[in-house]
Each structure stands twice: as structure tokens, then as C-alpha cells.
Design a protein around this motif. Sequence first.
Motif, PDB file in Angstrom:
ATOM      1  N   HIS A  24       0.764  -1.469  -0.316  1.00 19.19           N
ATOM      2  CA  HIS A  24       0.237   0.266  -0.223  1.00 19.19           C
ATOM      3  C   HIS A  24       0.656   1.315  -0.196  1.00 19.19           C
ATOM      4  CE1 HIS A  24      -3.825   2.595   0.676  1.00 19.19           C
ATOM      5  NE2 HIS A  24      -2.915   2.869   1.716  1.00 19.19           N
ATOM      6  N   GLN A  25       0.475   1.906  -1.152  1.00 18.65           N
ATOM      7  CA  GLN A  25       1.494   3.339  -0.645  1.00 18.65           C
ATOM      8  C   GLN A  25       0.373   5.265  -0.710  1.00 18.65           C
ATOM      9  OE1 GLN A  25       2.445   5.490  -4.324  1.00 18.65           O
ATOM     10  NE2 GLN A  25       1.790   4.180  -5.952  1.00 18.65           N
ATOM     11  N   THR A  26       0.881   5.276   0.000  1.00 18.45           N
ATOM     12  CA  THR A  26       0.657   6.894  -0.265  1.00 18.45           C
ATOM     13  C   THR A  26       0.754   8.225  -1.215  1.00 18.45           C
ATOM     14  OG1 THR A  26       1.589   7.217   1.576  1.00 18.45           O
ATOM     15  CG2 THR A  26      -0.343   6.204   2.227  1.00 18.45           C
ATOM     16  N   GLU A  27       1.811   8.081  -1.759  1.00 19.80           N
ATOM     17  CA  GLU A  27       2.735   8.842  -2.783  1.00 19.80           C
ATOM     18  C   GLU A  27       1.895   8.767  -4.479  1.00 19.80           C
ATOM     19  OE1 GLU A  27       5.346   9.997  -1.303  1.00 19.80           O
ATOM     20  OE2 GLU A  27       4.667   8.763   0.940  1.00 19.80           O
ATOM     21  N   ASN A  28       1.296   8.248  -5.057  1.00 18.44           N
ATOM     22  CA  ASN A  28       0.383   7.671  -5.828  1.00 18.44           C
ATOM     23  C   ASN A  28       1.147   7.981  -6.803  1.00 18.44           C
ATOM     24  OD1 ASN A  28      -1.928   8.616  -6.782  1.00 18.44           O
ATOM     25  ND2 ASN A  28      -1.860  11.201  -7.794  1.00 18.44           N
ATOM     26  N   HIS A  29       2.126   7.435  -6.346  1.00 20.75           N
ATOM     27  CA  HIS A  29       3.163   7.132  -7.240  1.00 20.75           C
ATOM     28  C   HIS A  29       2.396   5.648  -8.577  1.00 20.75           C
ATOM     29  CE1 HIS A  29       5.943   9.482  -6.030  1.00 20.75           C
ATOM     30  NE2 HIS A  29       6.984   8.930  -5.665  1.00 20.75           N
ATOM     31  N   ARG A  30       3.299   6.315  -9.970  1.00 23.33           N
ATOM     32  CA  ARG A  30       2.196   5.292 -11.190  1.00 23.33           C
ATOM     33  C   ARG A  30       2.416   4.063 -10.775  1.00 23.33           C
ATOM     34  NH1 ARG A  30       2.352   6.297 -17.195  1.00 23.33           N
ATOM     35  NH2 ARG A  30       1.178   4.393 -18.061  1.00 23.33           N
ATOM     36  N   TYR A  31       3.940   3.796 -10.899  1.00 23.85           N
ATOM     37  CA  TYR A  31       4.193   2.620 -11.232  1.00 23.85           C
ATOM     38  C   TYR A  31       4.636   2.335  -9.381  1.00 23.85           C
ATOM     39  CZ  TYR A  31       6.061   3.966 -15.271  1.00 23.85           C
ATOM     40  OH  TYR A  31       5.971   4.345 -17.083  1.00 23.85           O
ATOM     41  N   MET A  32       4.277   0.444  -9.411  1.00 24.89           N
ATOM     42  CA  MET A  32       4.874  -0.069  -8.612  1.00 24.89           C
ATOM     43  C   MET A  32       5.725  -1.564  -9.055  1.00 24.89           C
ATOM     44  SD  MET A  32       0.740   0.289  -6.289  1.00 24.89           S
ATOM     45  CE  MET A  32       2.001  -0.512  -5.018  1.00 24.89           C
ATOM     46  N   TYR A  33       6.206  -2.174  -7.641  1.00 19.40           N
ATOM     47  CA  TYR A  33       6.767  -3.429  -8.266  1.00 19.40           C
ATOM     48  C   TYR A  33       7.329  -4.479  -7.083  1.00 19.40           C
ATOM     49  CZ  TYR A  33       9.203   0.100 -10.674  1.00 19.40           C
ATOM     50  OH  TYR A  33       9.131   1.234 -12.238  1.00 19.40           O
ATOM     51  N   TRP A  34       7.166  -5.999  -7.586  1.00 18.26           N
ATOM     52  CA  TRP A  34       7.221  -6.705  -6.123  1.00 18.26           C
ATOM     53  C   TRP A  34       8.619  -7.441  -6.581  1.00 18.26           C
ATOM     54  CZ3 TRP A  34       5.639  -8.007  -1.489  1.00 18.26           C
ATOM     55  CH2 TRP A  34       4.032  -7.251  -1.062  1.00 18.26           C
ATOM     56  N   TYR A  35       9.831  -7.548  -5.917  1.00 13.33           N
ATOM     57  CA  TYR A  35      10.649  -7.860  -5.899  1.00 13.33           C
ATOM     58  C   TYR A  35      10.740  -9.301  -4.834  1.00 13.33           C
ATOM     59  CZ  TYR A  35      12.811  -3.659  -8.057  1.00 13.33           C
ATOM     60  OH  TYR A  35      12.947  -3.014  -9.354  1.00 13.33           O
ATOM     61  N   ARG A  36      11.749 -10.274  -4.788  1.00 15.14           N
ATOM     62  CA  ARG A  36      11.812 -10.895  -4.658  1.00 15.14           C
ATOM     63  C   ARG A  36      13.546 -11.317  -3.589  1.00 15.14           C
ATOM     64  NH1 ARG A  36      11.582 -17.319  -5.733  1.00 15.14           N
ATOM     65  NH2 ARG A  36      12.776 -17.545  -3.797  1.00 15.14           N
ATOM     66  N   GLN A  37      13.754 -11.272  -2.655  1.00  7.86           N
ATOM     67  CA  GLN A  37      15.418 -11.118  -2.339  1.00  7.86           C
ATOM     68  C   GLN A  37      16.109 -12.578  -1.015  1.00  7.86           C
ATOM     69  OE1 GLN A  37      17.268  -8.022   0.833  1.00  7.86           O
ATOM     70  NE2 GLN A  37      17.971  -7.423  -0.922  1.00  7.86           N
ATOM     71  N   ASP A  38      17.194 -13.008  -2.144  1.00  5.90           N
ATOM     72  CA  ASP A  38      17.258 -14.632  -1.666  1.00  5.90           C
ATOM     73  C   ASP A  38      18.860 -14.251  -1.234  1.00  5.90           C
ATOM     74  OD1 ASP A  38      15.402 -15.298  -3.491  1.00  5.90           O
ATOM     75  OD2 ASP A  38      15.103 -15.859  -1.254  1.00  5.90           O
ATOM     76  N   PRO A  39      19.849 -14.999  -0.787  1.00  4.85           N
ATOM     77  CA  PRO A  39      20.940 -14.884  -0.153  1.00  4.85           C
ATOM     78  C   PRO A  39      21.291 -15.183  -1.334  1.00  4.85           C
ATOM     79  CG  PRO A  39      20.070 -15.872   2.026  1.00  4.85           C
ATOM     80  CD  PRO A  39      18.581 -15.170   0.343  1.00  4.85           C
TER      81      PRO A  39
END
Lengths: 114, 114
Positions: A24-39
Motif C-alpha cells: 500500500h502506498q500513499t505517494e500516488n506513484h504510477r509504478y509499483m514493483y514486487w521483488y524477492r531477495q534471497d541470499p
Amino acid sequence: DAGITQSPRHKVTETGTPVTLRCHQTENHRYMYWYRQDPGHGLRLIHYSYGVKDTDKGEVSDGYSVSRSKTEDFLLTLESATSSQTSVYFCAISESSGSHNEQFFGPGTRLTVL
Amino acid sequence: SQKIEQNSEALNIQEGKTATLTCNYTNYSPAYLQWYRQDPGRGPVFLLLIRENEKEKRKERLKVTFDTTLKQSLFHITASQPADSATYLCALLYSGAGSYQLTFGKGTKLSVIP
């Protein structure tokens, strides 16, 4: 974390169950991303969105789906969780896609699939 | 696919010295290169962006260089302090499927020893 929240922050689930993570964002930005981080792998892009109902696949999209019905919310769903999806998941937002693609990251969700 | 290598997983330096981190990439040159800082248990935070036509960028004690011939970026922290201890990520911005996407390196963990 610049107006970005992720829920839940921690989750333990069992193999085969569906899981949904929320950004959830409150910045009204157009672009959103999902990343995963693994060792040993660093951050890898799963899916991204360039507007409401507009999404596309990233580098490691298999086993994941996303939805964006409102500007402020971007959902990541694991249809049937597997142990290989144990990871830390980060949501990020950016105002634009090109030269000013500074991304702001959320606090992360630690997901454990048993 | 684009490959990014950050020279070492860990770097230890003495307080007051200059830390130099390296980011090398293969294949085509990105339009932009970014550096992020990540503290344990938190999302990455944007530090600097440098464009392919820029040789050097500075921000306070930080300096980034970009050599498209060598396909390398160097990230310097001068007069390093223990508070600079963190993992630093480089990221390349490239065009894909109608928008720009970031590809991240695995990061270098910097420890500044008092």
C-alpha cells in the motif's frame, strides 16, 4: 519507508496454500514493483505495474500473480506456495519509468513456506 | 540477459579511509546506473543515479564513476564512518516491455571498523 507499507510483515505458511501479500502506498506513484531477495541472488523482479490494471512479468514470475485495482494497492499472490518461495519480498514504487526511476522500497515481508 | 557483478561480498575498512566498491556489467550498456544502501532487515534506499554520458557524480561524501568502455562503475565513500556500514547495491536501468526495469547486483557488505 516513504509512504509504503507491506502486510503482513511476517508469515509462515504450509506448502500448497495460497498466500497474498499486500503493498500500500500513499505517494500516488504510477509504478509499483514486487521483488524477492534471497541470499546469493540479490533482488529479483517478480512483477510490476505501470498503472491500474496494467501489469507485466519480471524475471522470476512463475508461480506468482499480481493485481492492481487501485493506484495505492498492489497485491502479490502465490497461488500454491512452495518451499522455493521462502524469501523476503519487497514492494517498491517509482514516480516514473525512465530517467527518474528512483525506486522507494517498503519494509519487506518475510515469508516462510514449510 | 544482463549480468551484474559486485566485486566482493564483503569489504572491511578502517574508519576515516575511503571505501571503494566496484560494479561490473556485461552485455549492452545501461542508460542509467543507480546505487542503493540496504541496512539489515530493511528495504534498499536510493543513493545516487549516474547516466551513461556522465563520468562522475558526487553527493556529500559519496562519489560514483561510470566507465562505459570498461563496463564498470565505482562507488566511493570518503572519510568513512561506522554508520556507513551497510550493504550497497548497484542496479542497472534497462528498457524492457515498454518500461524501464532495474536489474540489481548481489551487493557488497561494507563494514567500517572504528
